[in-house]
Design an enzyme around this catalytic site. Structure first.
Site, PDB file in Angstrom:
ATOM      1  N   GLY A 189     -10.106  -4.032   1.190  1.00  0.00           N
ATOM      2  CA  GLY A 189      -9.200  -3.957   2.317  1.00  0.00           C
ATOM      3  C   GLY A 189      -9.466  -3.137   3.213  1.00  0.00           C
ATOM      4  N   ASP A 190      -8.394  -2.595   3.999  1.00  0.00           N
ATOM      5  CA  ASP A 190      -8.647  -1.813   5.189  1.00  0.00           C
ATOM      6  C   ASP A 190      -8.385  -0.126   4.796  1.00  0.00           C
ATOM      7  OD1 ASP A 190      -5.949  -2.476   4.853  1.00  0.00           O
ATOM      8  OD2 ASP A 190      -5.600  -1.125   6.225  1.00  0.00           O
TER       9      ASP A 190
ATOM     10  N   THR B 295      -0.711  -0.066   6.985  1.00  0.00           N
ATOM     11  CA  THR B 295      -0.143  -1.177   5.996  1.00  0.00           C
ATOM     12  C   THR B 295      -0.193  -2.373   6.374  1.00  0.00           C
ATOM     13  OG1 THR B 295       1.283  -1.577   4.264  1.00  0.00           O
ATOM     14  CG2 THR B 295       2.037  -0.173   5.922  1.00  0.00           C
ATOM     15  N   GLY B 296      -0.350  -3.313   5.818  1.00  0.00           N
ATOM     16  CA  GLY B 296      -0.346  -4.693   6.153  1.00  0.00           C
ATOM     17  C   GLY B 296      -1.526  -5.603   5.646  1.00  0.00           C
TER      18      GLY B 296
ATOM     19  N   ARG C 287     -13.090  -7.944  -3.254  1.00  0.00           N
ATOM     20  CA  ARG C 287     -12.435  -7.707  -1.761  1.00  0.00           C
ATOM     21  C   ARG C 287     -12.268  -6.260  -1.666  1.00  0.00           C
ATOM     22  NH1 ARG C 287      -7.015  -6.333   0.242  1.00  0.00           N
ATOM     23  NH2 ARG C 287      -7.068  -6.939   2.505  1.00  0.00           N
TER      24      ARG C 287
ATOM     25  N   THR D 211       0.784  -1.326  -0.064  1.00  0.00           N
ATOM     26  CA  THR D 211      -0.021  -0.065  -0.026  1.00  0.00           C
ATOM     27  C   THR D 211       0.892   1.075   0.086  1.00  0.00           C
ATOM     28  OG1 THR D 211      -1.819  -1.033   1.168  1.00  0.00           O
ATOM     29  CG2 THR D 211      -1.533   1.431   1.603  1.00  0.00           C
TER      30      THR D 211
HETATM   31  N1  ASP Z   1      -3.661  -2.997   3.639  1.00  0.00           N
HETATM   32  C1  ASP Z   1      -3.516  -3.503   2.220  1.00  0.00           C
HETATM   33  C2  ASP Z   1      -4.897  -4.287   2.020  1.00  0.00           C
HETATM   34  O1  ASP Z   1      -4.913  -5.149   2.879  1.00  0.00           O
HETATM   35  C3  ASP Z   1      -2.146  -3.897   1.755  1.00  0.00           C
HETATM   36  C4  ASP Z   1      -1.103  -3.364   2.227  1.00  0.00           C
HETATM   37  O2  ASP Z   1      -1.224  -2.586   2.975  1.00  0.00           O
HETATM   38  O3  ASP Z   1      -0.139  -4.070   2.156  1.00  0.00           O
HETATM   39  O4  ASP Z   1      -5.464  -4.088   1.084  1.00  0.00           O
END
Ligand code: ASP
Length: 303
Positions: free
Chosen positions: A198-199, A219-220, A196, A168
């Site tokens: 994400g956050d 991020t994550g 889907r 991200t």
């Molecule tokens: N948080 C992001 C998601 O789940 C991906 C990421 O930050 O690596 O879409």
């Protein structure tokens, strides 16, 4: 001159150092430095935090070495579906888009949702229609695809054990008027199911800003971050518990760690200009600049 500062990230992941080629690492460091500069110039001349975070994220969305905009990871069906959100700490106004294709700068579309619609989040075709209506740049699917994302996608669909990468980009800023803002944008998790979300576009999940506390971009592993509402958790710990920013981020990352296992990283800034860059992975692409201090770019945990 009043205080101002900018912190940016290009994703937190767990990976072995030899999985990242020196050329790719150099390109990512260069990309971080360029994006930081784009946002810093706005803050330095007294511009708004909102413009600075948008400029950073647009720069990273154009850079194929980051998973956002061009270079976004592909869904299981091999498509690009992007999420983004922006939030103004002054007013708590926010805009987000989820599962959008074709739009060159999802972050600017998120801003258009905030400024030109009565809603906070628009998805898929509805978001695309707003982009067309507002004259935002759109690109064909081939623009977003890179050799790297195509190879990674092939591995994911061919091998059951293949590691699904995720990344991200994000930015948080304090401007000279004392306002905070955040922007986050992503192509999500490679091989994610169609539809889907994400956050990143979830206000309070991966993105939050409030002038009375701080601005946070996460991020994550999105499923974990949104279940913990981690961006809002940091805000709440700063505002209601009075925790210093870095401690609040560490506490949010450790929140219910048994249930919320996964990669977690975040950048944050508060209204005093304190900054935090916290993560439980061995890599978080990151950069910051406080006032006219030296710009700092880092990738690995021990830097
Ligand atoms: N948080 C992001 C998601 O789940 C991906 C990421 O930050 O690596 O879409």
């Amino acid at each position: 001159m009043k205080k101002y500062a900018l912190v940016i990230h290009g994703g937190a992941v767990t990976m072995k150092p030899d999985e990242l080629s020196p050329a790719e690492e150099a390109a990512q460091r260069k990309g971080l430095a360029e994006a930081l500069q784009a946002g810093w110039e706005i803050l330095h001349r007294g511009g708004p935090a909102l413009d600075a975070v948008e400029a950073v994220v647009r720069t990273l969305e154009d850079n194929e070495h980051f998973n956002a905009g061009r270079g976004s990871g592909l869904t299981q069906q091999g498509e690009v579906k992007m999420d983004a959100a922006i939030m103004d700490g002054r007013t708590l106004n926010a805009g987000a888009v989820s599962a959008v294709s074709y739009v060159q700068h999802p972050i600017s579309l998120a801003r258009a949702v905030m400024e030109h619609s009565p809603h906070v989040c628009l998805a898929e075709l509805g978001a695309l229609e707003l982009a067309l209506e507002k004259g935002l740049a759109v690109k064909p699917p081939s623009y977003f695809l890179t050799e790297k994302t195509r190879q990674q996608w092939l591995e994911i669909v061919q091998k059951e054990e293949a590691m699904a990468m995720h990344d991200t980009v994000g930015a948080v800023a304090l401007d000279q008027d004392g306002n905070l803002a955040v922007a986050t944008s992503t192509g999500g998790i490679e091989g994610q199911l169609k539809g889907r979300v994400g956050d990143s576009p979830i206000i309070g999940g991966g993105t939050y800003a409030s002038n009375d506390s701080c601005a946070v971009s996460c991020t994550g592993d999105g499923e974990v971050i949104m279940r913990g509402a981690l961006a809002h958790e940091v805000h709440a710990l700063v505002k209601h518990k009075g925790l210093p920013l870095a401690q609040a981020c560490q506490a949010a990352i450790a929140l219910r760690d048994d249930e919320l296992k996964g990669d977690k990283g975040m950048i944050a800034i508060d209204h005093h200009g304190n900054i935090a860059l916290e993560f439980n992975t061995n890599l978080m692409r990151r950069a910051y600049r406080v006032g006219t201090g030296e710009p700092v770019v880092a990738m690995w945990k021990d830097e």
